[in-house]
Design a protein around this motif. Structure first.
Motif, PDB file in Angstrom:
ATOM      1  N   ASP A  56       5.928  88.363   9.564  1.00  0.00           N
ATOM      2  CA  ASP A  56       6.157  88.531   8.129  1.00  0.00           C
ATOM      3  C   ASP A  56       7.375  89.429   7.903  1.00  0.00           C
ATOM      4  OD1 ASP A  56       5.577  88.046   5.483  1.00  0.00           O
ATOM      5  OD2 ASP A  56       4.300  89.832   5.300  1.00  0.00           O
ATOM      6  N   GLY A  57       8.349  88.925   7.206  1.00  0.00           N
ATOM      7  CA  GLY A  57       9.568  89.682   6.941  1.00  0.00           C
ATOM      8  C   GLY A  57      10.562  89.637   8.081  1.00  0.00           C
ATOM      9  N   GLY A  58      10.269  88.852   9.108  1.00  0.00           N
ATOM     10  CA  GLY A  58      11.162  88.766  10.258  1.00  0.00           C
ATOM     11  C   GLY A  58      12.357  87.880   9.990  1.00  0.00           C
ATOM     12  N   ALA A  59      13.412  88.132  10.727  1.00  0.00           N
ATOM     13  CA  ALA A  59      14.639  87.354  10.586  1.00  0.00           C
ATOM     14  C   ALA A  59      14.788  86.431  11.781  1.00  0.00           C
ATOM     15  CB  ALA A  59      15.827  88.307  10.520  1.00  0.00           C
ATOM     16  N   PRO A  60      15.623  85.413  11.668  1.00  0.00           N
ATOM     17  CA  PRO A  60      15.912  84.576  12.842  1.00  0.00           C
ATOM     18  C   PRO A  60      16.513  85.436  13.960  1.00  0.00           C
ATOM     19  CG  PRO A  60      16.766  83.577  10.857  1.00  0.00           C
ATOM     20  CD  PRO A  60      16.290  84.917  10.475  1.00  0.00           C
ATOM     21  N   PRO A  61      16.227  85.113  15.194  1.00  0.00           N
ATOM     22  CA  PRO A  61      16.689  85.966  16.300  1.00  0.00           C
ATOM     23  C   PRO A  61      18.178  85.812  16.598  1.00  0.00           C
ATOM     24  CG  PRO A  61      15.484  84.108  17.152  1.00  0.00           C
ATOM     25  CD  PRO A  61      15.397  84.016  15.658  1.00  0.00           C
ATOM     26  N   VAL A  62      18.980  86.215  15.646  1.00  0.00           N
ATOM     27  CA  VAL A  62      20.428  86.190  15.821  1.00  0.00           C
ATOM     28  C   VAL A  62      20.907  87.638  15.776  1.00  0.00           C
ATOM     29  CG1 VAL A  62      22.610  85.360  14.898  1.00  0.00           C
ATOM     30  CG2 VAL A  62      20.560  83.946  14.709  1.00  0.00           C
ATOM     31  N   VAL A  63      21.505  88.092  16.830  1.00  0.00           N
ATOM     32  CA  VAL A  63      21.924  89.488  16.936  1.00  0.00           C
ATOM     33  C   VAL A  63      23.209  89.690  16.136  1.00  0.00           C
ATOM     34  CG1 VAL A  63      22.631  91.299  18.549  1.00  0.00           C
ATOM     35  CG2 VAL A  63      20.895  89.645  19.220  1.00  0.00           C
ATOM     36  N   GLY A  64      23.297  90.844  15.464  1.00  0.00           N
ATOM     37  CA  GLY A  64      24.519  91.187  14.769  1.00  0.00           C
ATOM     38  C   GLY A  64      24.404  91.215  13.262  1.00  0.00           C
ATOM     39  N   HIS A  65      23.216  90.993  12.713  1.00  0.00           N
ATOM     40  CA  HIS A  65      23.072  91.016  11.264  1.00  0.00           C
ATOM     41  C   HIS A  65      22.399  92.291  10.774  1.00  0.00           C
ATOM     42  CE1 HIS A  65      24.523  86.977  10.576  1.00  0.00           C
ATOM     43  NE2 HIS A  65      23.802  86.577  11.617  1.00  0.00           N
ATOM     44  N   GLY A  66      22.115  93.231  11.637  1.00  0.00           N
ATOM     45  CA  GLY A  66      21.505  94.480  11.221  1.00  0.00           C
ATOM     46  C   GLY A  66      20.007  94.399  10.999  1.00  0.00           C
ATOM     47  N   GLU A  67      19.372  93.320  11.391  1.00  0.00           N
ATOM     48  CA  GLU A  67      17.930  93.165  11.241  1.00  0.00           C
ATOM     49  C   GLU A  67      17.223  93.875  12.392  1.00  0.00           C
ATOM     50  OE1 GLU A  67      16.469  91.638   8.718  1.00  0.00           O
ATOM     51  OE2 GLU A  67      18.336  90.962   7.802  1.00  0.00           O
ATOM     52  N   GLU A  68      16.052  94.394  12.111  1.00  0.00           N
ATOM     53  CA  GLU A  68      15.282  95.052  13.157  1.00  0.00           C
ATOM     54  C   GLU A  68      14.044  94.266  13.561  1.00  0.00           C
ATOM     55  OE1 GLU A  68      14.391  99.042  12.198  1.00  0.00           O
ATOM     56  OE2 GLU A  68      16.475  99.583  11.813  1.00  0.00           O
ATOM     57  N   THR A  69      13.566  93.409  12.671  1.00  0.00           N
ATOM     58  CA  THR A  69      12.380  92.608  12.956  1.00  0.00           C
ATOM     59  C   THR A  69      12.792  91.152  13.097  1.00  0.00           C
ATOM     60  OG1 THR A  69      11.066  94.120  11.628  1.00  0.00           O
ATOM     61  CG2 THR A  69      10.079  92.007  12.170  1.00  0.00           C
ATOM     62  N   PHE A  70      12.401  90.563  14.228  1.00  0.00           N
ATOM     63  CA  PHE A  70      12.794  89.183  14.494  1.00  0.00           C
ATOM     64  C   PHE A  70      11.557  88.307  14.684  1.00  0.00           C
ATOM     65  CE2 PHE A  70      16.317  91.732  16.157  1.00  0.00           C
ATOM     66  CZ  PHE A  70      17.341  91.189  15.401  1.00  0.00           C
ATOM     67  N   VAL A  71      11.735  87.036  14.364  1.00  0.00           N
ATOM     68  CA  VAL A  71      10.706  86.039  14.605  1.00  0.00           C
ATOM     69  C   VAL A  71      10.853  85.566  16.044  1.00  0.00           C
ATOM     70  CG1 VAL A  71       9.878  83.755  13.945  1.00  0.00           C
ATOM     71  CG2 VAL A  71      10.707  85.331  12.200  1.00  0.00           C
ATOM     72  N   SER A  72       9.734  85.406  16.735  1.00  0.00           N
ATOM     73  CA  SER A  72       9.777  84.960  18.125  1.00  0.00           C
ATOM     74  C   SER A  72      10.189  83.489  18.193  1.00  0.00           C
ATOM     75  CB  SER A  72       8.410  85.134  18.784  1.00  0.00           C
ATOM     76  OG  SER A  72       8.435  84.592  20.078  1.00  0.00           O
ATOM     77  N   PRO A  73      11.244  83.159  18.915  1.00  0.00           N
ATOM     78  CA  PRO A  73      11.678  81.760  18.988  1.00  0.00           C
ATOM     79  C   PRO A  73      10.915  80.962  20.048  1.00  0.00           C
ATOM     80  CG  PRO A  73      13.221  83.120  20.148  1.00  0.00           C
ATOM     81  CD  PRO A  73      12.200  84.062  19.546  1.00  0.00           C
TER      82      PRO A  73
END
Length: 119
Positions: A56-73
């Motif tokens: 919930d609230g996770g971002a796509p696992p692309v590094v470099g956007h400043g996100e800290e929570t990622f969705v498991s691919p």
């Protein structure tokens, strides 16, 4: 109880698909309906695995956007592979059903068993 069902609707949907698919496979004597039930069961499994990878609230696992929570691919990749395998198995099963129909003249497994006993 109702709150649990509404917050975890994805798991409820996957369990319903498991049940419907299993019921069709176990309860129907028609071979084509069994294949359809197997595919419904398979979709339930796909839904279950994809929802386990969701954060919930996770971002796509692309590094470099400043996100800290990622969705498991990983579940998504596994399910993409499973979809391809599932389509292939469905095609093989339908080809076998066609051969069975040519050999026995019916898609009903009870009729096929009777024909086998008579031979």
């Amino acid at each position: 109880m109702m709150d649990l069902l509404t917050t975890h609707y994805n798991y409820v949907a996957s369990i319903l698909l498991f049940g419907i698919g299993l019921y069709v496979v176990m309860g129907s004597p028609n071979l084509v309906k069994k294949i359809i039930g197997m595919n419904i069961f398979q979709v339930g499994i796909f839904l279950f695995f994809v929802t386990t990878g969701y954060v919930d609230g996770g971002a796509p696992p692309v590094v470099g956007h400043g996100e800290e929570t990622f969705v498991s691919p990983l579940p998504h990749v596994l399910i993409l592979t499973a979809i391809v395998v599932g389509v292939s198995l469905t095609a093989v099963a339908l080809a076998l059903v066609i051969r069975i129909y040519d050999g026995y003249g019916s898609l009903d497994e009870d009729v096929i068993k009777e024909v086998q006993v008579d031979d």
